[in-house]
Design a protein around this motif. Structure first.
Motif, PDB file in Angstrom:
ATOM      1  N   ARG A  10     -40.701 107.386 -54.915  1.00  0.00           N
ATOM      2  CA  ARG A  10     -39.254 107.615 -55.018  1.00  0.00           C
ATOM      3  C   ARG A  10     -38.837 108.956 -54.437  1.00  0.00           C
ATOM      4  NH1 ARG A  10     -38.155 106.690 -61.238  1.00  0.00           N
ATOM      5  NH2 ARG A  10     -39.701 108.331 -61.224  1.00  0.00           N
ATOM      6  N   ARG A  11     -37.723 108.952 -53.707  1.00  0.00           N
ATOM      7  CA  ARG A  11     -37.127 110.213 -53.239  1.00  0.00           C
ATOM      8  C   ARG A  11     -36.124 110.664 -54.287  1.00  0.00           C
ATOM      9  NH1 ARG A  11     -35.684 106.849 -49.305  1.00  0.00           N
ATOM     10  NH2 ARG A  11     -33.505 107.343 -49.647  1.00  0.00           N
ATOM     11  N   PHE A  12     -35.879 111.983 -54.343  1.00  0.00           N
ATOM     12  CA  PHE A  12     -34.939 112.494 -55.340  1.00  0.00           C
ATOM     13  C   PHE A  12     -33.532 111.964 -55.050  1.00  0.00           C
ATOM     14  CE2 PHE A  12     -31.880 115.678 -56.850  1.00  0.00           C
ATOM     15  CZ  PHE A  12     -32.209 115.689 -58.195  1.00  0.00           C
ATOM     16  N   ASP A  13     -33.159 111.909 -53.760  1.00  0.00           N
ATOM     17  CA  ASP A  13     -31.792 111.462 -53.441  1.00  0.00           C
ATOM     18  C   ASP A  13     -31.607 109.953 -53.626  1.00  0.00           C
ATOM     19  OD1 ASP A  13     -33.263 110.638 -51.323  1.00  0.00           O
ATOM     20  OD2 ASP A  13     -32.349 111.980 -49.856  1.00  0.00           O
ATOM     21  N   PRO A  44     -31.754 108.150 -71.490  1.00  0.00           N
ATOM     22  CA  PRO A  44     -32.643 107.238 -70.755  1.00  0.00           C
ATOM     23  C   PRO A  44     -32.571 107.435 -69.245  1.00  0.00           C
ATOM     24  CG  PRO A  44     -30.738 106.055 -71.625  1.00  0.00           C
ATOM     25  CD  PRO A  44     -30.660 107.438 -72.181  1.00  0.00           C
ATOM     26  N   ALA A  45     -31.613 108.238 -68.768  1.00  0.00           N
ATOM     27  CA  ALA A  45     -31.494 108.473 -67.316  1.00  0.00           C
ATOM     28  C   ALA A  45     -32.602 109.379 -66.788  1.00  0.00           C
ATOM     29  CB  ALA A  45     -30.141 109.104 -67.008  1.00  0.00           C
ATOM     30  N   CYS A  46     -33.315 110.071 -67.687  1.00  0.00           N
ATOM     31  CA  CYS A  46     -34.358 111.004 -67.247  1.00  0.00           C
ATOM     32  C   CYS A  46     -35.608 110.238 -66.835  1.00  0.00           C
ATOM     33  CB  CYS A  46     -34.688 111.966 -68.380  1.00  0.00           C
ATOM     34  SG  CYS A  46     -36.026 113.076 -67.968  1.00  0.00           S
ATOM     35  N   PRO A  47     -36.079 110.433 -65.596  1.00  0.00           N
ATOM     36  CA  PRO A  47     -37.301 109.728 -65.176  1.00  0.00           C
ATOM     37  C   PRO A  47     -38.543 110.441 -65.711  1.00  0.00           C
ATOM     38  CG  PRO A  47     -36.542 111.124 -63.406  1.00  0.00           C
ATOM     39  CD  PRO A  47     -35.566 111.319 -64.538  1.00  0.00           C
ATOM     40  N   PRO A  48     -39.695 109.749 -65.781  1.00  0.00           N
ATOM     41  CA  PRO A  48     -40.926 110.459 -66.167  1.00  0.00           C
ATOM     42  C   PRO A  48     -41.309 111.459 -65.088  1.00  0.00           C
ATOM     43  CG  PRO A  48     -41.425 108.228 -65.444  1.00  0.00           C
ATOM     44  CD  PRO A  48     -39.935 108.332 -65.499  1.00  0.00           C
ATOM     45  N   PHE A  49     -41.894 112.583 -65.510  1.00  0.00           N
ATOM     46  CA  PHE A  49     -42.277 113.608 -64.543  1.00  0.00           C
ATOM     47  C   PHE A  49     -43.489 113.163 -63.732  1.00  0.00           C
ATOM     48  CE2 PHE A  49     -40.416 117.619 -66.766  1.00  0.00           C
ATOM     49  CZ  PHE A  49     -39.167 117.095 -66.565  1.00  0.00           C
ATOM     50  N   THR A  50     -43.672 113.824 -62.603  1.00  0.00           N
ATOM     51  CA  THR A  50     -44.836 113.513 -61.755  1.00  0.00           C
ATOM     52  C   THR A  50     -46.121 113.810 -62.522  1.00  0.00           C
ATOM     53  OG1 THR A  50     -44.676 115.741 -60.845  1.00  0.00           O
ATOM     54  CG2 THR A  50     -43.760 113.974 -59.535  1.00  0.00           C
ATOM     55  N   SER A  77     -34.780 124.883 -58.014  1.00  0.00           N
ATOM     56  CA  SER A  77     -34.290 123.503 -57.932  1.00  0.00           C
ATOM     57  C   SER A  77     -35.319 122.619 -57.227  1.00  0.00           C
ATOM     58  CB  SER A  77     -32.959 123.458 -57.180  1.00  0.00           C
ATOM     59  OG  SER A  77     -33.139 123.936 -55.863  1.00  0.00           O
ATOM     60  N   GLU A  78     -36.077 123.251 -56.299  1.00  0.00           N
ATOM     61  CA  GLU A  78     -37.124 122.512 -55.576  1.00  0.00           C
ATOM     62  C   GLU A  78     -38.175 121.988 -56.563  1.00  0.00           C
ATOM     63  OE1 GLU A  78     -40.565 123.426 -52.231  1.00  0.00           O
ATOM     64  OE2 GLU A  78     -39.035 124.943 -52.589  1.00  0.00           O
ATOM     65  N   ARG A  79     -38.506 122.824 -57.558  1.00  0.00           N
ATOM     66  CA  ARG A  79     -39.509 122.418 -58.547  1.00  0.00           C
ATOM     67  C   ARG A  79     -38.974 121.274 -59.409  1.00  0.00           C
ATOM     68  NH1 ARG A  79     -42.232 125.660 -63.651  1.00  0.00           N
ATOM     69  NH2 ARG A  79     -44.023 124.283 -63.813  1.00  0.00           N
ATOM     70  N   ALA A  80     -37.689 121.372 -59.814  1.00  0.00           N
ATOM     71  CA  ALA A  80     -37.087 120.306 -60.632  1.00  0.00           C
ATOM     72  C   ALA A  80     -37.078 118.983 -59.872  1.00  0.00           C
ATOM     73  CB  ALA A  80     -35.668 120.703 -61.026  1.00  0.00           C
ATOM     74  N   GLU A  81     -36.721 119.040 -58.571  1.00  0.00           N
ATOM     75  CA  GLU A  81     -36.695 117.819 -57.746  1.00  0.00           C
ATOM     76  C   GLU A  81     -38.096 117.217 -57.640  1.00  0.00           C
ATOM     77  OE1 GLU A  81     -34.881 118.190 -53.909  1.00  0.00           O
ATOM     78  OE2 GLU A  81     -33.106 119.169 -54.717  1.00  0.00           O
ATOM     79  N   LYS A  82     -39.074 118.094 -57.437  1.00  0.00           N
ATOM     80  CA  LYS A  82     -40.460 117.647 -57.269  1.00  0.00           C
ATOM     81  C   LYS A  82     -40.966 116.978 -58.543  1.00  0.00           C
ATOM     82  CE  LYS A  82     -44.674 119.575 -55.219  1.00  0.00           C
ATOM     83  NZ  LYS A  82     -45.348 120.817 -54.893  1.00  0.00           N
ATOM     84  N   LEU A  83     -40.605 117.533 -59.711  1.00  0.00           N
ATOM     85  CA  LEU A  83     -41.040 116.974 -60.983  1.00  0.00           C
ATOM     86  C   LEU A  83     -40.450 115.592 -61.223  1.00  0.00           C
ATOM     87  CD1 LEU A  83     -40.803 120.009 -63.444  1.00  0.00           C
ATOM     88  CD2 LEU A  83     -42.868 118.866 -62.705  1.00  0.00           C
TER      89      LEU A  83
END
Length: 1007
Positions: A384-387, A487-493, A372-378
């Motif tokens: 932007r913070r994940f939360d 459209p809720a999906c943000p672009p990855f890092t 889950s840490e990797r998904a949050e980081k991506l």
């Protein structure tokens, strides 16, 4: 195992728990593609006899010729481990430093990695780089120590010496992992301490100090490579054998009656077998006994090599074959090359594919186990913070659905790019289409493919957790993209690139009529290569920017043969330079102390602008209409400050965006991490800018440049002008920054001063290259309230424009705006507003921009000027006998050796040097020729370095005349570089057509 059908692979794709997405990472020439060949041969795609010779995944012609991988290739393999069947999506990545961007994309697509290390060379620079990339992407690595046959055949080590050598390699790899882990723990610890400090401020009572670093509490045993954990394989891919401790533990537990669990723990380590007591005891080294690993494992392999390759003992070979219970063909026994027989025996006794693939299936995670840490980081891009992301977006992490990193791969049969993708979740089919959203580009997938090395197989649908190719996205995607059905999906890092594009060439077609084909080809190349950049310069040249010489050659070959399919001609490499100023030197060119020469004030007139330059480098300049005057001084920035500004360009860019929003009256939600980064930058600048002349300098920063985030500073030293600080976002207690009334404090034409500074820093006076490490102090800025009589009429018009601009921000003149937008991005912040009135010299804002630009250029020229050259870090591995030749090549090319050290246990030296990029072309080829291939360099862009010689120097003192002669015609490196750049750009070059005009007189005429 026979050849696997397409239907079988499609069936296996539907069980994500048994899918493994992995890539092979290593330094160049450590055996990645040979190992991949062995794994591919296990599926019957190629013959096992050709494994290592065919290099199946090197499908390009130039890869086969050079013998190195240049492009990542993917292939799907089937493997049966016990009663379970697995699908392995394998990506073979390049090891050459020029192609490290390919490694970044491969690592992003995978959940695990095989790290290959050469048993002789050990840990090399790229080994460290790939381990760091795997760590940054949060993927789990396993280790293969390859080329163990070289320890036997080349280094002639005994089995005991080889064991010690392998231990050292394992320690080196684990040391890198340990360093990465420690830095992560310490970062987390620092964050935790900050939170605790905030809590302790609110609570009263005694304070308890914790001096521990936090490393003692964290369990890191699972991170390290250890044979007993089963994440290390010892192999020789070229001879087709490889093993893990588990295989030998299983063999000997049956033969000796010792439990396999006991053998697993004792086969690697300081244990020996007490033959009398029939017990495994500790302390082999202290008692001079053979460790179990040497006795049970290495001795067997050494004796096999001795019998087959060294002594060619037929009787012993037959005994070995009989005892192992394997069948060897008669033609292999009779073959003149003993390696054929060795490969035939080893590939049946200890097949490398079985050892590696079983380790992969057991130790690497499936797509379902994505942390889950990797998904949050991506999903947390930039500030932007994940939360802080919307709730709908945060749900995507738990569903892990619809997140697709996308990387452009090789072109398909029609020459169009195929996008290499990993689906993390609900799958996709060729008919899927996304509904329209205004700020997203909508695309439909025309076709999806299974990537099989050199081949593409058409598919109807692909379930979640697989790596696939998508066709038909070339119109929507530049280099990488995130595909989603919501459209809720943000672009990855963005990807972490190790190499920086630095080498540039201008490209043009041989026949001008083919220019449209070249433009289309360069657009496709820009899409297909993650590290290449394509630019169109102000001169109209099409410029290709690449990471190095080999990368440049590959890009040009791709343009000719695959993308443009036309004859092209490329210029000589365009070398980037930077311009800077330095402190006045204390000694001259012959190390004599310089006397204090008084500089007289210079006053000269240039196109209606009056410039006066006084003694200490202060330049005063008045606009053509005599209404505004600026005084500017140029000061060199300390080297540490320049490096800090360069490394924090993203933070400065974010800071500028925040300030821009505040000036426009918008409120912003800024993440705590961003504010901490900005505050950290400010504190570092405060600590580095010490001394009387830098007092309060950080608070007085007006702008950064060029492009608003470069390594140059504009300082506000105007006593009568207190403008809002660039750090104003830090002055808020609340994390939500609201727009205040601070915009009113900005003086009219404030933006014109900044624009002039940005233009001046973008192209310096020496050779129109960007400036670096220069601080411009504006000491005075006067705008007169009354105009001279001859300009009264124009001033009346101007005063009207002054009133119009009292409430509005400055509008740039139409004459300068096109030039500014082309040269410096983001120069205009204000929206379009009514055009201010102008006098005969044009709008006041435009005059002020031009005046500020000229003032900066003259202030720059008032100081000692120097060129800065781009430098490569050069790591060379060479044997002792060719060290002298390596030093000779480095010296000839202005290189500088930093240090050299001998690699323990080998006869190899590692030389670390720096080399100017301008001198690096043909360096690798020359060093290989001079050393007969015994030395191989790795060049990585490192930093910018000031060239110490003054390009404008001429002999002035008597000592200099004596030393250098009247013409001083010894080579001035800085002048040579500067004139080359000026000549390329079509600028005036001061050089004599006739260098030495002395008339030749013969002896007969002198009589």
């Amino acid at each position: 195992m026979g050849h696997t059908s397409l239907e079988k692979i499609i069936a296996l794709q539907k069980n994500p728990a048994n899918i493994r997405n992995l890539c092979i990472l290593a330094h160049v020439d450590h055996g990645k593609t040979t190992l991949a060949d062995c794994l591919v041969a296990s599926n019957g795609i190629i013959s096992s006899r050709l494994a290592g010779k065919l290099r199946y995944l090197d499908s390009r012609e130039d890869e086969q010729v050079r013998g190195i991988t240049m492009k990542s290739s993917a292939i799907s393999l089937h493997y049966r481990n016990g009663d379970q069947e697995y699908l392995l999506n394998l990506i073979d990545s390049p090891g050459h430093v020029d192609f490290s961007s390919e490694v970044s994309t491969a690592v992003r697509l995978c959940d695990g990695a095989i790290v290959v290390v050469d048993a002789v060379e050990g840990v090399c620079p790229q080994t460290q780089a790939v381990l760091r990339q795997a760590w940054l992407e949060n993927i789990r690595p396993v280790l293969v120590i390859n080329k163990i046959d070289r320890l036997i055949m080349e280094l002639k080590l005994t089995s005991q010496e080889a064991y010690t050598h392998l231990q050292k390699i394992l320690e080196q790899v684990n040391a890198i992992t340990g360093t990465l882990f420690t830095s992560k723990v310490l970062e987390e610890r620092a964050e935790k301490e900050k939170e605790e400090e905030k809590e302790s401020e609110t609570l009263s009572g005694d304070q308890v100090f914790d001096w521990s670093a936090g490393l003692e509490e964290v369990d890191d045993s699972h991170l390290y490579f250890s044979p007993e954990q089963g994440n290390v394989v010892f192999a020789s891919a070229i001879d087709g054998w490889g093993f893990s401790i588990q295989q030998f533990a299983h063999i000997y537990s049956q033969r000796m009656g010792i439990k396999a669990e006991v053998l697993l723990k004792t086969l690697w380590g300081d244990f020996y077998l007490n033959a009398k007591a029939k017990k495994i005891m500790k302390g082999a080294q202290a008692k001079g006994k053979k460790p179990l690993f040497v006795q049970f494992v290495l001795d067997n392999i050494w004796s096999l090599y001795d019998a087959v390759v060294t002594r060619r003992d037929k009787e012993k070979v037959e005994k070995v074959v009989a005892s192992l219970g394997i069948k060897v063909m008669a033609r292999d026994l009779r073959h003149s090359d003993p390696k054929v027989l060795l490969s035939a025996i080893c590939s049946q006794w200890l097949p490398v594919s079985q050892a590696v693939l079983s380790m992969v299936c057991e130790k690497l995670p499936s797509p379902l186990d994505m942390a889950s840490e990797r998904a949050e980081k991506l999903m947390s891009v930039g500030a932007r913070r994940f939360d802080s992301l919307p709730a709908q977006t945060q749900k995507l992490k738990t569903v892990v659905s619809l997140l697709v990193p996308l990387q452009i791969c090789s072109p398909n049969r029609n020459g169009l790019p195929i996008s290499q993708v990993k689906i993390v979740p609900e799958g996709c089919s060729a008919s899927d289409c996304v509904f329209e959203v205004p700020h997203l580009s909508c695309c439909s997938m025309e076709s999806i493919y299974l990537l099989m090395g050199r081949e593409l197989e058409d598919l109807e649908e692909v379930p979640a957790g697989n790596v696939l190719g998508i066709g038909g996205l070339e119109e929507c995607v530049l280099k990488s993209a995130t595909l989603s059905t919501t459209p809720a999906c943000p672009p990855f890092t963005p990807l972490n690139f190790e190499a920086t594009p630095i080498v540039r060439v201008a490209v043009e077609p041989k026949h001008p009529s083919e220019m449209p084909k070249l433009v289309r080809g360069m657009r496709l190349l820009n899409q297909a290569d993650p590290c290449a950049e394509v630019l169109i310069q102000e001169t109209g040249e099409h410029v290709l920017v690449t990471a190095g010489e080999v990368h440049l050659q590959r890009c040009l070959d791709d343009l000719r043969d695959r993308f443009a399919k036309i004859e092209i001609s490329a210029s000589k490499p365009i070398i980037p330079f930077r311009e800077t100023v330095v402190r006045p030197p204390k000694v001259d060119m012959v190390n004599e102390e310089l006397g204090k020469q008084q500089k007289v004030a210079i006053i000269h007139q240039v196109s209606h602008q009056v410039i006066s330059q006084v003694m200490d480098g202060l330049v005063t300049l008045t606009t053509p209409n005599r209404l505004a005057t600026v005084c500017v001084r140029a000061i060199p920035l300390p080297q540490e400050v320049t490096q800090l500004l360069e490394s924090n360009s993203e933070v400065i860019r974010t800071l500028e965006q925040i300030n821009m929003s505040l000036r426009e009256g918008k409120s912003l939600d800024i993440s705590l991490r961003t504010l901490e980064a900005i505050a950290g930058l400010k504190d570092q600048l405060d600590s580095l800018l010490q001394g009387r002349k830098w007092r309060n300098a950080v608070e007085r920063i007006w702008a950064f440049g060029p492009r608003r985030y470069g390594p140059n500073i504009l300082l506000n030293n105007v006593d009568s002008y207190q403008r809002p600080s660039v750090w104003q976002c830090l002055g808020r207690g609340d994390k939500t920054v609201e727009a205040g009334a601070q915009a009113a404090v900005l003086r009219d034409f404030d933006n014109s001063i900044i624009s002039g500074f940005l233009l001046a820093t973008l192209s310096g006076p020496m050779c129109e290259e960007p400036l670096m490490g220069v601080c411009f102090c504006v000491e005075r800025w006067d705008v007169q309230s009354s105009a001279p009589a001859q300009h009264q009429e124009s001033f009346e018009e101007d005063s009207m424009s002054h009133k119009a601009l009292a409430d509005n921000k400055v509008e740039r003149s139409s004459e300068t705006s096109a030039q500014e937008e082309g040269m410096a991005s983001g120069l205009g912040q204000a929206e379009r507003r009514p055009e201010p009135a102008s006098d005969c010299y044009g709008p006041v804002s435009g005059q002020l921009i031009a005046a500020m630009k000229e003032a900066c250029r003259h202030a720059f020229q008032a100081q000692p000027q120097r060129l800065m050259a781009a430098m490569y870090t050069c790591e060379i591995m060479a044997t002792a006998e060719v060290l002298g030749r390596v030093y000779g090549v480095l010296g000839k090319r202005e290189g500088r050796v930093l240090h050299e050290e001998m690699k323990e246990g080998t006869d190899m030296f590692i030389i670390k040097a720096v080399l100017p990029v301008a001198e690096s072309f043909g360096f690798a080829d020359e060093i290989r020729k001079r050393t007969s291939g015994l030395a191989s360099p790795q060049l990585v862009f490192s930093h910018w370095e000031v060239i110490s010689s003054d390009p404008y120097w001429v002999p002035t003192t008597e000592e200099e005349y004596l030393h250098f002669g009247e013409k001083a015609d010894s080579a001035n490196q800085a002048l040579k570089y500067m004139n080359a750049v000026r000549r390329r750009k079509g600028l005036y070059v001061e050089e004599k057509i006739v260098e030495h005009a002395e008339k030749q007189r013969t002896l007969s005429k002198n009589k």
